[in-house]
Design an enzyme around this catalytic site. Structure first.
Site, PDB file in Angstrom:
ATOM      1  N   LYS A 288       0.803  -1.220   0.000  1.00  0.00           N
ATOM      2  CA  LYS A 288       0.000   0.000   0.000  1.00  0.00           C
ATOM      3  C   LYS A 288       0.841   1.279   0.000  1.00  0.00           C
ATOM      4  CE  LYS A 288      -4.178  -1.848   0.193  1.00  0.00           C
ATOM      5  NZ  LYS A 288      -5.374  -1.396  -0.496  1.00  0.00           N
TER       6      LYS A 288
ATOM      7  N   SER B  69      -3.113 -12.551   3.671  1.00  0.00           N
ATOM      8  CA  SER B  69      -3.471 -12.478   2.246  1.00  0.00           C
ATOM      9  C   SER B  69      -2.345 -13.027   1.372  1.00  0.00           C
ATOM     10  CB  SER B  69      -3.847 -11.050   1.833  1.00  0.00           C
ATOM     11  OG  SER B  69      -2.759 -10.170   1.992  1.00  0.00           O
TER      12      SER B  69
HETATM   13  C1  LIG Z   1      -2.816  -7.264   3.668  1.00  0.00           C
HETATM   14  C2  LIG Z   1      -3.630  -6.862   2.485  1.00  0.00           C
HETATM   15  N1  LIG Z   1      -3.759  -7.733   1.487  1.00  0.00           N
HETATM   16  C3  LIG Z   1      -4.526  -7.437   0.396  1.00  0.00           C
HETATM   17  C4  LIG Z   1      -5.207  -6.239   0.307  1.00  0.00           C
HETATM   18  C5  LIG Z   1      -6.089  -5.986  -0.887  1.00  0.00           C
HETATM   19  O1  LIG Z   1      -5.498  -5.080  -1.765  1.00  0.00           O
HETATM   20  P1  LIG Z   1      -6.349  -4.142  -2.705  1.00  0.00           P
HETATM   21  O2  LIG Z   1      -6.964  -3.088  -1.830  1.00  0.00           O
HETATM   22  O3  LIG Z   1      -5.365  -3.576  -3.684  1.00  0.00           O
HETATM   23  O4  LIG Z   1      -7.402  -4.972  -3.347  1.00  0.00           O
HETATM   24  C6  LIG Z   1      -5.081  -5.306   1.344  1.00  0.00           C
HETATM   25  C7  LIG Z   1      -5.829  -4.047   1.301  1.00  0.00           C
HETATM   26  O5  LIG Z   1      -5.965  -3.351   2.284  1.00  0.00           O
HETATM   27  C8  LIG Z   1      -4.279  -5.624   2.444  1.00  0.00           C
HETATM   28  O6  LIG Z   1      -4.130  -4.762   3.483  1.00  0.00           O
END
Ligand SMILES: Cc1ncc(COP(=O)(O)O)c(C=O)c1O
Length: 318
Positions: A46, A279
């Site tokens: 991010k 994730s």
């Molecule tokens: C740890 C983590 N994985 C995946 C995502 C998903 O990413 P995106 O917002 O680009 O879909 C986020 C989003 O906050 C996240 O914090």
């Protein structure tokens, strides 16, 4: 590498690493390439969108010098914005659900942010953030934006989010020398999936782009119309429509359970020395499923979204 003017120059251009050991460990036929975005300065992918969205807001004249910046966030965007705002001299307010891990709160505070924590909806559990929880965070963000005369970044509707992550896709393409058959990505704002899929299809329209969904929030798989059941993959899987996602980019969906995501994260750290969160583990688990089914023998690219350090208060690595 030359001396950098600030840590902001250390955002992006992360390594792409072949998961040879993991492929062997899971006895798979094919390749997994992992983009180590947890190595960004605040520990997640991010940072890219934080820098991209702030720079674009400045360029478009939406953000004035010294104005307060505010954002609703599951934590990582807040961490990235807190870092970027501290370097660029903007006061920053992160509005978060109490359902997210405490590490993200503390990281934002370390960069000088004010963190506003919003109670979860009555039926929600800590560690599991639902769409209802997010609606409460949105309402509080809107209220505070007016009260503070702040600039609200709006990652859920801001197309500069996807644009910043399109660069991630371009890096993956360049680093792999075009050797990517498919990508798999878990969605929060959908900026990652949209950006990377847009890049892949621009380079080669036949790259397959798979959405990774928690089994209990399989919205795009068509199984979660109303009945969101909780899951542990923080940062997304809210089981609802994503405003700027173009559905024509989706070639398929892969569902993963909490256990598969956790096993995936533990295999990444234990076998590859790559310390990611839930994730990232979900991505590894999804790549495994794809290599065991329709993508056998192919090359799958995934992103390591954030650092395992952000989950030490949970049982992920206990
Ligand atoms: C740890 C983590 N994985 C995946 C995502 C998903 O990413 P995106 O917002 O680009 O879909 C986020 C989003 O906050 C996240 O914090």
């Amino acid at each position: 590498m030359a001396v950098m003017k600030s840590v902001l120059e250390a955002i992006g251009n992360t390594p792409l690493v072949e998961m040879e050991r993991l492929v062997k460990h899971w006895k798979l036929n094919g390749r997994i390439l992992a983009k180590l975005d947890h190595l960004n300065p605040s520990g997640s992918k991010k940072d890219r969108i934080a820098l991209g969205m702030i720079r674009e807001a400045e360029r478009k004249g939406l953000l004035k010098s010294g104005q307060t910046v505010i954002e609703e966030t599951s934590g990582n965007t807040g961490n990235g914005l807190a870092l970027v705002c501290s370097v660029l001299g903007y006061p920053f307010v992160a509005v978060m659900s109490k359902g997210n891990s405490v590490e993200r709160v503390r990281v934002s505070r370390a960069f000088g942010a004010r963190v506003v924590l919003v109670d979860q909806a009555p039926a929600s559990k800590p560690g599991e953030v639902s769409a209802a929880d997010f609606d409460l965070v949105t309402a509080e963000t809107e209220r505070l934006t007016k009260e503070l005369g702040a600039y609200c970044v709006g990652q859920f509707t801001n197309s500069d989010n996807a644009a910043a992550q399109e660069r991630t896709g371009d890096e993956i393409w360049e680093q792999s020398e075009g050797e990517v058959d498919a990508i798999a990505d878990f969605m929060g704002t959908g900026g990652g999936f949209t950006g990377i899929a847009t890049s892949m299809k621009r380079h080669n329209p036949s790259v397959r782009c798979y959405v990774v969904e928690p089994e209990n929030a399989a919205y795009y798989s068509g199984e979660c119309a109303e009945s969101f059941r909780g899951h542990r993959v923080q940062g997304g899987g809210y089981g609802r429509e994503i405003p700027f996602l173009d559905r024509s980019l989706i070639d398929g969906c892969v569902k993963v359970t909490d256990k598969e995501a956790m096993d995936g994260a533990r295999a990444l750290s234990g076998v590859e020395g790559i310390f990611g969160g839930f994730s990232s583990g979900a991505h590894a688990a999804a790549a495994r499923k794809l290599l065991e089914s329709g993508e056998q023998g192919k090359t799958i690219a995934i992103v390591i979204c954030d650092s395992g350090l952000k989950y030490l208060s949970t049982d992920l690595y206990s």
